[in-house]
Design a protein around this motif. Structure first.
Motif, PDB file in Angstrom:
ATOM      1  N   ALA A   1       0.897  -1.213  -0.045  1.00 18.22           N
ATOM      2  CA  ALA A   1      -0.018   0.188   0.102  1.00 18.22           C
ATOM      3  C   ALA A   1       0.834   1.241   0.146  1.00 18.22           C
ATOM      4  O   ALA A   1       0.601   2.228  -0.755  1.00 18.22           O
ATOM      5  N   THR A   2       1.900   1.084   0.597  1.00 17.94           N
ATOM      6  CA  THR A   2       2.913   2.452   0.864  1.00 17.94           C
ATOM      7  C   THR A   2       3.499   2.444  -0.666  1.00 17.94           C
ATOM      8  O   THR A   2       3.592   3.585  -0.989  1.00 17.94           O
ATOM      9  N   GLY A   3       3.915   1.591  -1.208  1.00 19.50           N
ATOM     10  CA  GLY A   3       4.640   1.584  -2.552  1.00 19.50           C
ATOM     11  C   GLY A   3       3.431   2.135  -3.503  1.00 19.50           C
ATOM     12  O   GLY A   3       4.010   3.033  -4.481  1.00 19.50           O
ATOM     13  N   SER A   4       2.387   1.686  -3.286  1.00 19.98           N
ATOM     14  CA  SER A   4       1.383   2.271  -4.288  1.00 19.98           C
ATOM     15  C   SER A   4       0.907   3.757  -4.096  1.00 19.98           C
ATOM     16  O   SER A   4       0.753   4.761  -5.093  1.00 19.98           O
ATOM     17  N   ALA A   5       1.087   4.079  -2.746  1.00 20.89           N
ATOM     18  CA  ALA A   5       0.866   5.615  -2.392  1.00 20.89           C
ATOM     19  C   ALA A   5       2.097   6.464  -3.064  1.00 20.89           C
ATOM     20  O   ALA A   5       2.008   7.566  -3.510  1.00 20.89           O
ATOM     21  N   TYR A   6       3.363   5.960  -3.014  1.00 19.17           N
ATOM     22  CA  TYR A   6       4.483   6.671  -3.647  1.00 19.17           C
ATOM     23  C   TYR A   6       4.233   6.841  -5.219  1.00 19.17           C
ATOM     24  O   TYR A   6       4.714   7.730  -6.001  1.00 19.17           O
ATOM     25  N   GLU A   7       3.564   5.580  -5.626  1.00 21.49           N
ATOM     26  CA  GLU A   7       3.558   5.505  -7.032  1.00 21.49           C
ATOM     27  C   GLU A   7       2.555   6.340  -7.503  1.00 21.49           C
ATOM     28  O   GLU A   7       2.674   7.174  -8.463  1.00 21.49           O
ATOM     29  N   LEU A   8       1.343   6.749  -6.890  1.00 20.48           N
ATOM     30  CA  LEU A   8       0.355   7.863  -6.975  1.00 20.48           C
ATOM     31  C   LEU A   8       0.990   9.045  -7.224  1.00 20.48           C
ATOM     32  O   LEU A   8       0.610   9.836  -7.805  1.00 20.48           O
ATOM     33  N   GLU A   9       1.751   9.361  -5.829  1.00 23.05           N
ATOM     34  CA  GLU A   9       2.323  10.728  -5.914  1.00 23.05           C
ATOM     35  C   GLU A   9       3.104  10.893  -7.268  1.00 23.05           C
ATOM     36  O   GLU A   9       2.924  12.186  -7.787  1.00 23.05           O
ATOM     37  N   THR A  10       4.103  10.051  -7.640  1.00 25.30           N
ATOM     38  CA  THR A  10       4.641  10.271  -8.913  1.00 25.30           C
ATOM     39  C   THR A  10       3.738  10.762  -9.962  1.00 25.30           C
ATOM     40  O   THR A  10       4.013  11.592 -10.913  1.00 25.30           O
TER      41      THR A  10
ATOM     42  N   ALA B   1       0.768  12.633   1.563  1.00 22.02           N
ATOM     43  CA  ALA B   1       1.867  12.455   2.579  1.00 22.02           C
ATOM     44  C   ALA B   1       1.604  12.256   3.856  1.00 22.02           C
ATOM     45  O   ALA B   1       2.133  11.429   4.637  1.00 22.02           O
ATOM     46  N   GLU B   2       0.091  12.658   4.308  1.00 22.48           N
ATOM     47  CA  GLU B   2      -0.335  12.277   5.619  1.00 22.48           C
ATOM     48  C   GLU B   2      -0.370  10.713   5.598  1.00 22.48           C
ATOM     49  O   GLU B   2      -0.484  10.081   6.754  1.00 22.48           O
ATOM     50  N   LEU B   3      -1.179  10.133   4.722  1.00 18.89           N
ATOM     51  CA  LEU B   3      -1.319   8.909   4.565  1.00 18.89           C
ATOM     52  C   LEU B   3      -0.035   8.107   4.748  1.00 18.89           C
ATOM     53  O   LEU B   3       0.072   7.124   5.390  1.00 18.89           O
ATOM     54  N   GLN B   4       1.046   8.581   3.939  1.00 15.54           N
ATOM     55  CA  GLN B   4       2.229   7.737   3.961  1.00 15.54           C
ATOM     56  C   GLN B   4       2.805   7.925   5.605  1.00 15.54           C
ATOM     57  O   GLN B   4       3.370   6.849   5.711  1.00 15.54           O
ATOM     58  N   ARG B   5       2.793   8.725   6.185  1.00 14.43           N
ATOM     59  CA  ARG B   5       3.077   8.771   7.339  1.00 14.43           C
ATOM     60  C   ARG B   5       2.310   7.866   8.260  1.00 14.43           C
ATOM     61  O   ARG B   5       2.888   7.109   9.202  1.00 14.43           O
ATOM     62  N   MET B   6       1.099   8.070   8.074  1.00 18.52           N
ATOM     63  CA  MET B   6       0.169   6.867   8.915  1.00 18.52           C
ATOM     64  C   MET B   6       0.273   5.755   8.631  1.00 18.52           C
ATOM     65  O   MET B   6       0.592   4.744   9.631  1.00 18.52           O
ATOM     66  N   LEU B   7       0.575   5.203   7.377  1.00 15.59           N
ATOM     67  CA  LEU B   7       1.001   3.825   7.210  1.00 15.59           C
ATOM     68  C   LEU B   7       2.406   3.481   7.592  1.00 15.59           C
ATOM     69  O   LEU B   7       2.375   2.502   8.375  1.00 15.59           O
ATOM     70  N   TYR B   8       3.211   4.159   7.614  1.00 12.22           N
ATOM     71  CA  TYR B   8       4.682   3.964   8.246  1.00 12.22           C
ATOM     72  C   TYR B   8       4.408   3.903   9.816  1.00 12.22           C
ATOM     73  O   TYR B   8       4.831   2.611  10.374  1.00 12.22           O
ATOM     74  N   GLY B   9       3.885   4.749  10.664  1.00 12.14           N
ATOM     75  CA  GLY B   9       3.475   4.833  11.792  1.00 12.14           C
ATOM     76  C   GLY B   9       2.780   3.430  12.227  1.00 12.14           C
ATOM     77  O   GLY B   9       3.073   2.651  13.281  1.00 12.14           O
ATOM     78  N   PHE B  10       1.658   2.990  11.596  1.00 14.74           N
ATOM     79  CA  PHE B  10       0.938   1.883  11.774  1.00 14.74           C
ATOM     80  C   PHE B  10       1.609   0.700  11.528  1.00 14.74           C
ATOM     81  O   PHE B  10       1.528  -0.321  12.661  1.00 14.74           O
ATOM     82  N   GLN B  11       2.387   0.536  10.541  1.00 15.47           N
ATOM     83  CA  GLN B  11       3.488  -0.474  10.145  1.00 15.47           C
ATOM     84  C   GLN B  11       4.174  -0.818  11.414  1.00 15.47           C
ATOM     85  O   GLN B  11       4.476  -2.008  11.829  1.00 15.47           O
ATOM     86  N   LYS B  12       4.837   0.331  11.833  1.00 18.56           N
ATOM     87  CA  LYS B  12       5.625   0.426  12.940  1.00 18.56           C
ATOM     88  C   LYS B  12       5.089  -0.029  14.298  1.00 18.56           C
ATOM     89  O   LYS B  12       5.681  -0.973  15.247  1.00 18.56           O
TER      90      LYS B  12
END
Length: 122
Positions: free
Chosen positions: A72-81, A105-116
């Protein structure tokens, strides 16, 4: 077991759904000759984010869930590009682009935090 994380209760899933809706709204005005090109790519990347969150939440282990959150995080960065490219091609104005990028950007941070938070403490 990850069953305690039903995707409909997750803030990251709700944020991803919002971004998907915004993406569809933005891409609706793209030129018709992009229907099978950038429009399709952008929409697939956007849909992939909440879909992978949902699929991962239904898996039987934290490790599996974490892997789907990575996708999901990878897709978020793909979408950003892809959104940046759309703006560079003149399909998306800067104000709308920035609005979606801020949410992303907020979702990317949320995904990272949730995964951690899923990782066991050592």
């Amino acid at each position: 077991m990850v069953s305690r994380h039903h995707f409909r209760e997750l803030k990251i899933w709700h944020k991803a759904m919002l971004i998907t809706k915004l993406t569809y709204q933005c891409s609706a005005a793209f030129p018709s000759d992009e229907r099978f090109g950038l429009t399709s790519q952008i929409r697939r990347a956007a849909v992939s984010i909440p879909s992978n969150i949902a699929e991962g939440s239904g898996r039987g282990s934290v490790k599996d869930f974490s892997q789907f959150l990575s996708i999901a995080t990878g897709s978020a960065y793909e979408l950003e590009t892809q959104l940046i490219l759309a703006a560079e091609f003149g399909y998306l104005d800067e104000t709308r682009l920035q609005s979606v990028l801020d949410e992303l950007a907020e979702l990317q941070r949320m995904l990272y935090g949730f995964q951690k938070s899923l990782q066991p403490e050592n």
